[in-house]
Write a protein that holds these residues in place. Structure first.
Motif, PDB file in Angstrom:
ATOM      1  N   ASN A   1       0.811  -1.214   0.000  1.00  0.00           N
ATOM      2  CA  ASN A   1       0.000   0.000   0.000  1.00  0.00           C
ATOM      3  C   ASN A   1       0.849   1.271   0.000  1.00  0.00           C
ATOM      4  OD1 ASN A   1      -2.234  -1.629   0.082  1.00  0.00           O
ATOM      5  ND2 ASN A   1      -2.551  -1.438   2.286  1.00  0.00           N
ATOM      6  N   GLY A   2       2.163   1.093   0.016  1.00  0.00           N
ATOM      7  CA  GLY A   2       3.085   2.219  -0.040  1.00  0.00           C
ATOM      8  C   GLY A   2       3.650   2.389  -1.441  1.00  0.00           C
ATOM      9  N   ILE A   3       4.848   2.978  -1.528  1.00  0.00           N
ATOM     10  CA  ILE A   3       5.430   3.287  -2.838  1.00  0.00           C
ATOM     11  C   ILE A   3       6.431   2.243  -3.314  1.00  0.00           C
ATOM     12  CG2 ILE A   3       5.101   5.768  -2.518  1.00  0.00           C
ATOM     13  CD1 ILE A   3       8.139   5.944  -1.901  1.00  0.00           C
ATOM     14  N   GLY A   4       6.598   1.152  -2.545  1.00  0.00           N
ATOM     15  CA  GLY A   4       7.606   0.154  -2.885  1.00  0.00           C
ATOM     16  C   GLY A   4       7.475  -0.400  -4.290  1.00  0.00           C
ATOM     17  N   GLY A   5       6.276  -0.872  -4.651  1.00  0.00           N
ATOM     18  CA  GLY A   5       6.072  -1.437  -5.982  1.00  0.00           C
ATOM     19  C   GLY A   5       6.364  -0.436  -7.076  1.00  0.00           C
ATOM     20  N   GLU A   6       5.970   0.803  -6.852  1.00  0.00           N
ATOM     21  CA  GLU A   6       6.186   1.852  -7.860  1.00  0.00           C
ATOM     22  C   GLU A   6       7.672   2.104  -8.097  1.00  0.00           C
ATOM     23  OE1 GLU A   6       5.399   6.646  -8.526  1.00  0.00           O
ATOM     24  OE2 GLU A   6       4.330   5.584  -6.920  1.00  0.00           O
ATOM     25  N   ILE A   7       8.449   2.266  -7.020  1.00  0.00           N
ATOM     26  CA  ILE A   7       9.866   2.588  -7.212  1.00  0.00           C
ATOM     27  C   ILE A   7      10.642   1.397  -7.775  1.00  0.00           C
ATOM     28  CG2 ILE A   7       9.906   4.441  -5.517  1.00  0.00           C
ATOM     29  CD1 ILE A   7      11.097   2.534  -3.483  1.00  0.00           C
ATOM     30  N   ILE A   8      10.204   0.184  -7.461  1.00  0.00           N
ATOM     31  CA  ILE A   8      10.852  -0.997  -8.040  1.00  0.00           C
ATOM     32  C   ILE A   8      10.626  -1.025  -9.544  1.00  0.00           C
ATOM     33  CG2 ILE A   8      10.774  -3.529  -8.174  1.00  0.00           C
ATOM     34  CD1 ILE A   8      10.060  -3.506  -5.150  1.00  0.00           C
TER      35      ILE A   8
ATOM     36  N   SER B   1       1.671  -7.447 -12.013  1.00  0.00           N
ATOM     37  CA  SER B   1       0.920  -7.081 -13.224  1.00  0.00           C
ATOM     38  C   SER B   1      -0.130  -6.018 -12.910  1.00  0.00           C
ATOM     39  CB  SER B   1       0.251  -8.318 -13.827  1.00  0.00           C
ATOM     40  OG  SER B   1       1.230  -9.248 -14.263  1.00  0.00           O
ATOM     41  N   HIS B   2      -0.742  -6.131 -11.727  1.00  0.00           N
ATOM     42  CA  HIS B   2      -1.709  -5.117 -11.295  1.00  0.00           C
ATOM     43  C   HIS B   2      -1.024  -3.758 -11.149  1.00  0.00           C
ATOM     44  CE1 HIS B   2      -5.085  -3.296  -9.105  1.00  0.00           C
ATOM     45  NE2 HIS B   2      -4.164  -2.829  -8.264  1.00  0.00           N
ATOM     46  N   LEU B   3       0.147  -3.750 -10.521  1.00  0.00           N
ATOM     47  CA  LEU B   3       0.896  -2.506 -10.346  1.00  0.00           C
ATOM     48  C   LEU B   3       1.344  -1.942 -11.693  1.00  0.00           C
ATOM     49  CD1 LEU B   3       3.063  -3.538  -7.257  1.00  0.00           C
ATOM     50  CD2 LEU B   3       1.234  -1.820  -7.267  1.00  0.00           C
ATOM     51  N   LYS B   4       1.795  -2.806 -12.560  1.00  0.00           N
ATOM     52  CA  LYS B   4       2.212  -2.392 -13.903  1.00  0.00           C
ATOM     53  C   LYS B   4       1.073  -1.699 -14.640  1.00  0.00           C
ATOM     54  CE  LYS B   4       3.198  -4.514 -18.400  1.00  0.00           C
ATOM     55  NZ  LYS B   4       3.508  -5.798 -19.099  1.00  0.00           N
ATOM     56  N   LYS B   5      -0.116  -2.282 -14.569  1.00  0.00           N
ATOM     57  CA  LYS B   5      -1.282  -1.710 -15.247  1.00  0.00           C
ATOM     58  C   LYS B   5      -1.695  -0.391 -14.609  1.00  0.00           C
ATOM     59  CE  LYS B   5      -6.045  -2.815 -16.596  1.00  0.00           C
ATOM     60  NZ  LYS B   5      -7.126  -3.837 -16.530  1.00  0.00           N
ATOM     61  N   HIS B   6      -1.676  -0.357 -13.278  1.00  0.00           N
ATOM     62  CA  HIS B   6      -2.091   0.864 -12.566  1.00  0.00           C
ATOM     63  C   HIS B   6      -1.226   2.062 -12.947  1.00  0.00           C
ATOM     64  CE1 HIS B   6      -3.567   3.362  -9.212  1.00  0.00           C
ATOM     65  NE2 HIS B   6      -2.302   3.738  -9.081  1.00  0.00           N
ATOM     66  N   PHE B   7       0.086   1.844 -13.014  1.00  0.00           N
ATOM     67  CA  PHE B   7       1.005   2.943 -13.285  1.00  0.00           C
ATOM     68  C   PHE B   7       1.317   3.117 -14.770  1.00  0.00           C
ATOM     69  CE2 PHE B   7       2.090   1.885  -8.817  1.00  0.00           C
ATOM     70  CZ  PHE B   7       1.903   3.141  -8.248  1.00  0.00           C
TER      71      PHE B   7
END
Length: 348
Positions: A17-24, A49-55
């Motif tokens: 729920n933080g920024i970890g996935g985004e910065i990775i 894949s969810h994070l990839k699609k979101h960003f």
């Protein structure tokens, strides 16, 4: 001749729920990163894949269920879970904490087994990770239990390195933890780390005082005169280049820190406030003193900007590069220690 495989960097997902996935993903969206290392993210292909699609990132994953299936030149994702995860950016949740620890434990297991070479951890929430199975203030304390050695929080950039005598300790308890034994242990860790991890042959280390104005001759506390000064003097007599104690309030503002290879602070905020003021976004949190290499960015989960695409990945990227650099430096240091004539042999 067989080409040496790239360094395998294990990456924990941190708090989803933080920024970890985004910065990775921002870091490895640049495919040139794969020229430097082989990343292994501990999460799941579904989650990534969810994070990839979101960003809207342009990245591809190589999903694996066993660590021996890692492919060099690919962004590997180790399926630490298979369930669908509901990501709620900016919110603290027990589930996010549970998955953060699942990611961490698997990565540390593989690190201990030698299946990955180094570990880079994305930020966690120190509150939602607590459970009956995990009762540690954070990464550093857990790694100290799982890996060999004596851990030390070492905040580093190329130009500034700050180590701590005490880290996640309440301010009112700091002086109880600062003993002659602890000072000696931590300074030996920093001295060795500077030599083997950062290639500093004769480290010069500055130590900050415990009390304001170094105690003002006992008026504002006696710990500096009764514990810190004699311990530093004993280390100097043994040949270690340690200097101080210095008054912490003026040490950084006067640029005196530039005269040393590392600075040792007595407690968390005494060291991290100036470090982050001077280096925020470029600093790396390195756990020195252990038999394995672990780094992390110099910031937390940043719930306030999570999911918005605003997170700066530079500190995380620096954490990856620092882990690679330290791993290589340790290999070289070990080779030279085992064969001290090696450098001379090359010149012949």
């Amino acid at each position: 001749m067989k080409v040496k495989e790239k360094i395998k960097v294990g990456i924990t997902i941190g708090d989803l729920n933080g920024i970890g996935g985004e910065i990775i993903l921002k870091t490895f969206e640049d495919s040139r990163m794969l020229d430097f290392c082989t990343p292994v993210i501990y999460a799941s292909v579904k989650t990534m894949s969810h994070l990839k699609k979101h960003f809207g990132f342009n990245v591809n994953f190589n999903g694996i269920n066993t660590i021996d299936k890692v492919v060099h030149g690919k962004l590997n994702v180790f399926n630490a879970w298979n369930e669908k995860v509901n990501i709620e950016f900016g919110k603290e949740s027990p589930k996010a904490g549970e998955l953060a620890i699942k990611s961490l434990k698997l990565a540390v297991q593989h690190l201990k087994e030698g299946a990955i070479d180094t570990l880079v951890t994305a930020p966690i929430n120190k509150h939602n990770i607590q459970s009956n199975e995990f009762q540690f203030p954070g990464h550093t304390d857990y790694l100290a239990q799982e890996l060999e050695g004596n851990s030390l929080m070492f905040m580093v950039t190329d130009a500034l390195k700050v180590g701590l005598l005490t880290d996640h300790v309440p301010v009112k308890e700091v002086t109880n933890h600062i003993t002659a034994k602890r000072i000696q242990e931590k300074l030996h860790i920093i001295h060795k780390s500077l030599q083997q991890d950062f290639k500093v042959r004769k480290p010069k280390i500055a130590v900050l005082g415990i009390n304001p104005h170094i105690g003002d001759n006992g008026v504002i506390g006696k710990e500096d005169d009764e514990v810190l000064r004699p311990t530093l003097e004993a280390l100097r007599e043994k040949g270690m280049l340690v200097f101080g104690p210095y008054a912490a309030d003026s040490f950084f503002g006067s640029n005196n820190y530039k005269n040393f290879d590392a600075i040792v602070a007595s407690y968390h905020d005494q060291g991290l406030i100036p470090f982050k003021t001077l280096s925020f976004g470029n600093g790396v949190n390195y756990t020195a003193g252990l038999n394995k290499v672990r780094t992390s960015p110099d910031h937390g989960t940043a719930y306030e900007i999570a999911g918005k695409g605003e997170a700066d990945e530079n500190s995380f990227k620096q954490a990856v590069f620092t882990a690679i650099k330290i791993f290589k430096n340790r290999e070289e240091h070990q080779a030279l220690t085992e064969n001290p004539l090696k450098t001379n042999q090359k010149k012949i």
